[in-house]
Write a protein that holds these residues in place. Sequence first.
Motif, mmCIF file in Angstrom:
data_model
loop_
_atom_site.group_PDB
_atom_site.id
_atom_site.type_symbol
_atom_site.label_atom_id
_atom_site.label_comp_id
_atom_site.label_asym_id
_atom_site.label_seq_id
_atom_site.Cartn_x
_atom_site.Cartn_y
_atom_site.Cartn_z
ATOM 1 N N LEU A 54 0.917 -1.257 -0.058
ATOM 2 C CA LEU A 54 0.094 0.110 -0.058
ATOM 3 C C LEU A 54 0.976 1.843 0.032
ATOM 4 O O LEU A 54 0.642 2.148 0.159
ATOM 5 C CB LEU A 54 -0.901 0.192 1.269
ATOM 6 N N GLY A 55 2.001 1.337 0.352
ATOM 7 C CA GLY A 55 3.616 2.815 0.597
ATOM 8 C C GLY A 55 3.086 3.359 2.017
ATOM 9 O O GLY A 55 3.581 4.337 2.211
ATOM 10 N N VAL A 56 2.411 2.212 2.922
ATOM 11 C CA VAL A 56 2.097 2.934 4.347
ATOM 12 C C VAL A 56 2.944 1.815 5.172
ATOM 13 O O VAL A 56 2.305 0.566 4.938
ATOM 14 C CB VAL A 56 0.848 3.087 4.820
ATOM 15 N N ALA A 57 4.155 2.507 5.259
ATOM 16 C CA ALA A 57 5.349 1.054 6.089
ATOM 17 C C ALA A 57 5.002 0.150 6.965
ATOM 18 O O ALA A 57 4.524 -0.440 6.977
ATOM 19 C CB ALA A 57 6.611 2.387 6.077
ATOM 20 N N TRP A 58 3.977 1.210 8.099
ATOM 21 C CA TRP A 58 3.147 0.493 9.145
ATOM 22 C C TRP A 58 2.449 -0.815 8.840
ATOM 23 O O TRP A 58 2.575 -2.055 9.770
ATOM 24 C CB TRP A 58 3.114 1.498 10.150
ATOM 25 N N ILE A 59 1.510 -0.563 7.764
ATOM 26 C CA ILE A 59 0.580 -1.264 7.386
ATOM 27 C C ILE A 59 1.219 -1.849 6.955
ATOM 28 O O ILE A 59 0.737 -3.950 6.782
ATOM 29 C CB ILE A 59 -0.690 -0.155 6.248
ATOM 30 N N ASN A 95 1.435 -0.150 -5.255
ATOM 31 C CA ASN A 95 2.323 -0.765 -5.980
ATOM 32 C C ASN A 95 1.380 -1.654 -7.356
ATOM 33 O O ASN A 95 0.656 -3.066 -7.256
ATOM 34 C CB ASN A 95 3.560 -1.120 -5.589
ATOM 35 N N VAL A 96 0.428 -0.651 -8.004
ATOM 36 C CA VAL A 96 -0.574 -1.369 -9.342
ATOM 37 C C VAL A 96 -0.443 -0.741 -10.212
ATOM 38 O O VAL A 96 0.038 0.661 -10.378
ATOM 39 C CB VAL A 96 -2.322 -0.910 -8.468
ATOM 40 N N ASN A 97 -1.471 -0.610 -11.281
ATOM 41 C CA ASN A 97 -1.789 -0.196 -11.788
ATOM 42 C C ASN A 97 -2.343 0.625 -11.825
ATOM 43 O O ASN A 97 -3.011 1.944 -12.444
ATOM 44 C CB ASN A 97 -1.518 -0.947 -13.247
ATOM 45 N N THR A 98 -4.030 0.135 -11.803
ATOM 46 C CA THR A 98 -5.224 0.798 -11.405
ATOM 47 C C THR A 98 -5.533 0.904 -9.980
ATOM 48 O O THR A 98 -5.846 -0.169 -9.534
ATOM 49 C CB THR A 98 -6.259 0.023 -12.782
ATOM 50 N N SER A 99 -6.137 1.766 -9.581
ATOM 51 C CA SER A 99 -6.517 1.586 -7.736
ATOM 52 C C SER A 99 -8.046 2.499 -8.588
ATOM 53 O O SER A 99 -8.072 3.355 -8.895
ATOM 54 C CB SER A 99 -5.904 2.411 -6.927
ATOM 55 N N LEU A 100 -9.205 1.584 -7.305
ATOM 56 C CA LEU A 100 -10.201 2.825 -7.242
ATOM 57 C C LEU A 100 -10.660 3.021 -6.052
ATOM 58 O O LEU A 100 -9.850 2.256 -4.852
ATOM 59 C CB LEU A 100 -11.335 1.439 -7.499
ATOM 60 N N TYR A 101 -10.501 4.275 -5.596
ATOM 61 C CA TYR A 101 -11.070 4.346 -4.485
ATOM 62 C C TYR A 101 -12.468 5.390 -4.700
ATOM 63 O O TYR A 101 -13.019 6.313 -5.020
ATOM 64 C CB TYR A 101 -10.008 5.895 -4.175
ATOM 65 N N PHE A 102 -13.368 4.230 -3.987
ATOM 66 C CA PHE A 102 -14.487 4.354 -3.287
ATOM 67 C C PHE A 102 -14.862 5.109 -2.349
ATOM 68 O O PHE A 102 -14.649 4.009 -0.765
ATOM 69 C CB PHE A 102 -15.079 2.853 -3.699
ATOM 70 N N ASP A 151 -6.796 -2.925 -9.634
ATOM 71 C CA ASP A 151 -5.629 -3.873 -9.161
ATOM 72 C C ASP A 151 -5.720 -3.839 -7.397
ATOM 73 O O ASP A 151 -5.710 -4.668 -6.183
ATOM 74 C CB ASP A 151 -3.857 -3.161 -9.436
ATOM 75 N N LEU A 152 -6.893 -2.529 -7.442
ATOM 76 C CA LEU A 152 -6.567 -1.957 -5.501
ATOM 77 C C LEU A 152 -7.783 -1.748 -5.371
ATOM 78 O O LEU A 152 -8.099 -0.681 -6.200
ATOM 79 C CB LEU A 152 -5.559 -1.512 -5.105
ATOM 80 N N ILE A 153 -8.857 -2.101 -4.593
ATOM 81 C CA ILE A 153 -10.415 -1.156 -4.378
ATOM 82 C C ILE A 153 -10.262 -0.811 -3.062
ATOM 83 O O ILE A 153 -9.808 -1.530 -1.942
ATOM 84 C CB ILE A 153 -10.973 -2.573 -4.129
#
Length: 321
Positions: A54-59, A95-102, A151-153
Amino acid sequence: MCGECHRSALVWTRKCPTCSQEWSLTQHVDQIAKSNEGIELLGERPYSDPRIRLGVAWIDQITQGGIPRNSALLLGGEPGTGKSTATTVSVCLANVNTSLYFMSEEPLSKLHNRAHELGLAENNRQFQRAFIQYNNNIDDLPRICARLHPDLIIVDSIHSVRSESPRLRGQAGHHTQANYAAKLVVDLCKEYNCAALLISHISNGYFKGGKGIEHWVDAAILMRTQIMKGANGEEEARRVAKVTKGRFCEVTGWRDVTVREWSQSAMRANLQSQSTLPPVDPALQQLLDETSNAGAEKNDELVALDEQNELLDGGEFEIDV
């Protein structure tokens, strides 16, 4: 298959090879072979564990490398623990090609401004390619996923969206609506081979809706804010988190996950360093566990009471997608 003796034959012949009755053989679909479609030998599948950071180091550290595809992570916390900031970082740095933020809690302008304020937007291709949908109708999510194949929802949050299905009762935030939203997203993960991050409200120190909301997801992280003594001896607000459920990571004790700087350079540097998350004081561990467990039991009791009242009123509980 013979219509007289009901025995099967490998090929069609005029006479049944078992009872010799003529013209009694008819062709039937092999139900056993048909029922075996989609079944495979476990040993023939090669080992594969592709994960989405996700890019959030602790997660990424507490989940032991990110979220695997076909999996969903539930992240719950009190107001001000940094849930929205974590989702902003994720949609910008994953690190994805396509992400969707709903999203359904904050306007799009607030997310856009936060990304710029944190330094996540400049020279960032991922920021330019992220798809954002402001919508509180979870019924629209399958249609959007069918078009984008993300790739990420990211759903922020499952307690602020609702379905218009007549089978479901309650407004956004009701446990039946939250359960439906969680199950829907989990099913979409499996259909599109993607990962999901679900944001949850908390009540009484635990996920709103009790432990029932955890059944649908593969892992769950609970965040709290605690006043702790810093290195200089002064008290300060610190963020602590623990994994309460982990199919793809270990269930942990409480860890100090306070982030000092959310900038793009700091996030990438933290990902490279992978420093160990410090555990909190054992006495505080016990206090946090006691309050969270008590809160979970209280929320479960409230859900059970609500279900009982609705059943007495003739209500139905259907959360099948």
